[in-house]
Design an enzyme around this catalytic site. Sequence first.
Site, PDB file in Angstrom:
ATOM      1  N   GLU A   1      27.749  47.080 -20.952  1.00 45.75           N
ATOM      2  CA  GLU A   1      26.684  47.090 -21.759  1.00 45.75           C
ATOM      3  C   GLU A   1      25.798  48.105 -21.512  1.00 45.75           C
ATOM      4  O   GLU A   1      25.302  48.927 -22.362  1.00 45.75           O
ATOM      5  CB  GLU A   1      25.957  45.936 -22.351  1.00 45.75           C
ATOM      6  CG  GLU A   1      26.891  44.788 -22.859  1.00 45.75           C
ATOM      7  CD  GLU A   1      26.175  43.318 -23.212  1.00 45.75           C
ATOM      8  OE1 GLU A   1      26.747  42.705 -23.851  1.00 45.75           O
ATOM      9  OE2 GLU A   1      25.046  43.100 -23.120  1.00 45.75           O
TER      10      GLU A   1
ATOM     11  N   TYR B   1      30.341  44.667 -29.964  1.00 43.35           N
ATOM     12  CA  TYR B   1      30.395  43.037 -30.065  1.00 43.35           C
ATOM     13  C   TYR B   1      32.017  43.041 -30.173  1.00 43.35           C
ATOM     14  O   TYR B   1      32.432  41.672 -30.771  1.00 43.35           O
ATOM     15  CB  TYR B   1      29.568  42.643 -31.462  1.00 43.35           C
ATOM     16  CG  TYR B   1      28.315  42.165 -31.112  1.00 43.35           C
ATOM     17  CD1 TYR B   1      27.862  41.021 -30.150  1.00 43.35           C
ATOM     18  CD2 TYR B   1      27.071  42.980 -31.490  1.00 43.35           C
ATOM     19  CE1 TYR B   1      26.605  41.159 -30.047  1.00 43.35           C
ATOM     20  CE2 TYR B   1      25.884  43.028 -31.537  1.00 43.35           C
ATOM     21  CZ  TYR B   1      25.508  41.730 -30.686  1.00 43.35           C
ATOM     22  OH  TYR B   1      24.225  41.496 -30.441  1.00 43.35           O
TER      23      TYR B   1
ATOM     24  N   HIS C   1      19.187  40.902 -28.046  1.00 44.25           N
ATOM     25  CA  HIS C   1      20.156  40.439 -26.989  1.00 44.25           C
ATOM     26  C   HIS C   1      19.833  40.515 -25.496  1.00 44.25           C
ATOM     27  O   HIS C   1      19.076  41.301 -25.312  1.00 44.25           O
ATOM     28  CB  HIS C   1      21.171  41.521 -27.517  1.00 44.25           C
ATOM     29  CG  HIS C   1      22.385  41.677 -26.658  1.00 44.25           C
ATOM     30  ND1 HIS C   1      23.618  41.014 -26.962  1.00 44.25           N
ATOM     31  CD2 HIS C   1      22.784  42.486 -25.703  1.00 44.25           C
ATOM     32  CE1 HIS C   1      24.564  41.050 -25.894  1.00 44.25           C
ATOM     33  NE2 HIS C   1      24.047  41.986 -25.270  1.00 44.25           N
TER      34      HIS C   1
ATOM     35  N   ASN D   1      18.375  36.874 -34.626  1.00 38.92           N
ATOM     36  CA  ASN D   1      17.591  36.023 -33.391  1.00 38.92           C
ATOM     37  C   ASN D   1      16.655  36.993 -32.351  1.00 38.92           C
ATOM     38  O   ASN D   1      16.366  36.773 -31.360  1.00 38.92           O
ATOM     39  CB  ASN D   1      18.413  35.092 -32.549  1.00 38.92           C
ATOM     40  CG  ASN D   1      19.534  35.960 -32.135  1.00 38.92           C
ATOM     41  OD1 ASN D   1      19.672  37.120 -32.263  1.00 38.92           O
ATOM     42  ND2 ASN D   1      20.652  35.066 -31.616  1.00 38.92           N
TER      43      ASN D   1
ATOM     44  N   THR E   1      20.473  30.666 -28.244  1.00 36.40           N
ATOM     45  CA  THR E   1      20.841  31.660 -29.243  1.00 36.40           C
ATOM     46  C   THR E   1      20.463  31.550 -30.601  1.00 36.40           C
ATOM     47  O   THR E   1      19.757  32.305 -31.217  1.00 36.40           O
ATOM     48  CB  THR E   1      22.420  31.568 -29.433  1.00 36.40           C
ATOM     49  OG1 THR E   1      22.926  31.839 -28.245  1.00 36.40           O
ATOM     50  CG2 THR E   1      23.090  32.593 -30.485  1.00 36.40           C
TER      51      THR E   1
ATOM     52  N   ARG F   1      17.787  35.818 -19.900  1.00 34.07           N
ATOM     53  CA  ARG F   1      18.452  34.812 -20.868  1.00 34.07           C
ATOM     54  C   ARG F   1      17.343  33.770 -20.770  1.00 34.07           C
ATOM     55  O   ARG F   1      17.147  33.235 -21.992  1.00 34.07           O
ATOM     56  CB  ARG F   1      19.405  34.518 -20.237  1.00 34.07           C
ATOM     57  CG  ARG F   1      20.747  35.498 -19.970  1.00 34.07           C
ATOM     58  CD  ARG F   1      21.401  35.755 -21.423  1.00 34.07           C
ATOM     59  NE  ARG F   1      21.998  34.762 -22.065  1.00 34.07           N
ATOM     60  CZ  ARG F   1      22.613  34.929 -23.202  1.00 34.07           C
ATOM     61  NH1 ARG F   1      23.075  36.242 -23.674  1.00 34.07           N
ATOM     62  NH2 ARG F   1      23.248  33.888 -23.848  1.00 34.07           N
TER      63      ARG F   1
ATOM     64  N   ARG G   1      12.968  34.203 -28.900  1.00 32.05           N
ATOM     65  CA  ARG G   1      13.683  33.653 -30.043  1.00 32.05           C
ATOM     66  C   ARG G   1      13.004  32.592 -30.567  1.00 32.05           C
ATOM     67  O   ARG G   1      12.871  32.234 -31.950  1.00 32.05           O
ATOM     68  CB  ARG G   1      15.194  33.212 -29.530  1.00 32.05           C
ATOM     69  CG  ARG G   1      15.981  34.464 -29.328  1.00 32.05           C
ATOM     70  CD  ARG G   1      17.356  34.173 -28.641  1.00 32.05           C
ATOM     71  NE  ARG G   1      18.467  35.232 -28.858  1.00 32.05           N
ATOM     72  CZ  ARG G   1      19.496  35.195 -28.123  1.00 32.05           C
ATOM     73  NH1 ARG G   1      19.604  34.188 -27.454  1.00 32.05           N
ATOM     74  NH2 ARG G   1      20.359  36.110 -28.385  1.00 32.05           N
TER      75      ARG G   1
ATOM     76  N   LYS H   1      16.599  43.597 -31.784  1.00 30.98           N
ATOM     77  CA  LYS H   1      17.388  43.787 -32.748  1.00 30.98           C
ATOM     78  C   LYS H   1      16.677  44.269 -33.988  1.00 30.98           C
ATOM     79  O   LYS H   1      15.446  44.355 -34.120  1.00 30.98           O
ATOM     80  CB  LYS H   1      18.109  42.362 -33.050  1.00 30.98           C
ATOM     81  CG  LYS H   1      19.011  41.937 -31.960  1.00 30.98           C
ATOM     82  CD  LYS H   1      19.716  40.741 -32.464  1.00 30.98           C
ATOM     83  CE  LYS H   1      20.840  40.382 -31.199  1.00 30.98           C
ATOM     84  NZ  LYS H   1      21.608  38.983 -31.574  1.00 30.98           N
TER      85      LYS H   1
HETATM   86  P1  IDP Z   1      23.992  35.398 -27.450  1.00 33.69           P
HETATM   87  O1  IDP Z   1      23.370  36.491 -28.097  1.00 33.69           O
HETATM   88  O2  IDP Z   1      22.933  34.227 -27.166  1.00 33.69           O
HETATM   89  O3  IDP Z   1      24.386  35.896 -26.163  1.00 33.69           O
HETATM   90  P2  IDP Z   1      26.426  34.914 -28.720  1.00 33.69           P
HETATM   91  O4  IDP Z   1      27.254  33.658 -28.814  1.00 33.69           O
HETATM   92  O5  IDP Z   1      27.055  36.053 -27.684  1.00 33.69           O
HETATM   93  O6  IDP Z   1      25.043  34.686 -28.487  1.00 33.69           O
HETATM   94  O7  IDP Z   1      26.508  35.661 -29.963  1.00 33.69           O
HETATM   95  C1  IDP Z   1      26.083  36.831 -30.172  1.00 33.69           C
HETATM   96  C2  IDP Z   1      25.251  37.048 -31.256  1.00 33.69           C
HETATM   97  O8  IDP Z   1      25.983  36.619 -32.670  1.00 33.69           O
HETATM   98  C3  IDP Z   1      24.147  36.237 -31.474  1.00 33.69           C
HETATM   99  O9  IDP Z   1      22.866  36.961 -30.574  1.00 33.69           O
HETATM  100  C4  IDP Z   1      23.874  36.158 -32.709  1.00 33.69           C
HETATM  101  O10 IDP Z   1      23.019  37.169 -33.406  1.00 33.69           O
HETATM  102  C5  IDP Z   1      24.989  35.938 -33.497  1.00 33.69           C
HETATM  103  N1  IDP Z   1      25.578  34.685 -33.660  1.00 33.69           N
HETATM  104  C6  IDP Z   1      26.082  33.842 -32.577  1.00 33.69           C
HETATM  105  N2  IDP Z   1      26.317  32.822 -33.414  1.00 33.69           N
HETATM  106  C7  IDP Z   1      26.224  32.769 -34.486  1.00 33.69           C
HETATM  107  C8  IDP Z   1      26.464  31.946 -35.759  1.00 33.69           C
HETATM  108  O11 IDP Z   1      26.976  30.616 -35.619  1.00 33.69           O
HETATM  109  N3  IDP Z   1      26.200  32.458 -36.920  1.00 33.69           N
HETATM  110  C9  IDP Z   1      25.891  33.822 -37.096  1.00 33.69           C
HETATM  111  N4  IDP Z   1      25.342  34.473 -36.233  1.00 33.69           N
HETATM  112  C10 IDP Z   1      25.710  34.038 -34.863  1.00 33.69           C
HETATM  113 MG    MG Z   2      26.268  36.716 -25.876  1.00 30.31          MG
END
Ligand code: IDP
Ligand code: MG
Length: 140
Positions: free
Chosen positions: A127, A50, A116, A113, A92, A86, A103, A10
């Site tokens: 994707e 997204y 992705h 974080n 996350t 993962r 992360r 990212k």
């Molecule tokens: P992931 O990346 O671990 O699969 P997802 O739930 O798919 O997590 O969320 C996508 C992205 O959205 C996360 O990687 C993060 O950058 C952002 N995100 C997820 N949850 C939150 C939150 O509660 N606050 C702000 N950003 C979030």
């Molecule tokens: Mg995700």
Amino acid sequence: MTERTLSIIKPDAVARGLIGEILRKFESAGLKIVAAKLASLSREQAQAFYEVHRERPFYSSLTEYMSSGPILVSVLEGGDAISKNREIMGATDPAKAAPGTIRQQWGQDVEKNAVHGSDGPETAAREITFFFRPNEIHSR
Ligand code: IDP
Ligand code: MG
């Protein structure tokens, strides 16, 4: 089973010079980088990528962040590549990510974080197609 998954380093991690260290983690775990390039997402492209999170409260902030600077997109290939990636990424929220994960080491907060990774086979296929044409992927 041999799988492919999409990885994104990212914008904040690219800006902090972490491309090499993060790719090293994937290669050390036995994942092969079969495609890779720098890309810059427009706001509209980030919103499309997204799309599944459109109703979430963080959608606007997330898509602004993901379009704020260059990203490094890659396709990782190997046995159980999707879940393995993962695992290497960690949870996350960096505060909850296991020691030694990307992360935990380099994520700044739950949004910024660092990486992705696709979360399942259908998502991975979608994707990968979002970023790469078939002739840009090089299995070896
Ligand atoms: P992931 O990346 O671990 O699969 P997802 O739930 O798919 O997590 O969320 C996508 C992205 O959205 C996360 O990687 C993060 O950058 C952002 N995100 C997820 N949850 C939150 C939150 O509660 N606050 C702000 N950003 C979030
Ligand atoms: Mg995700």
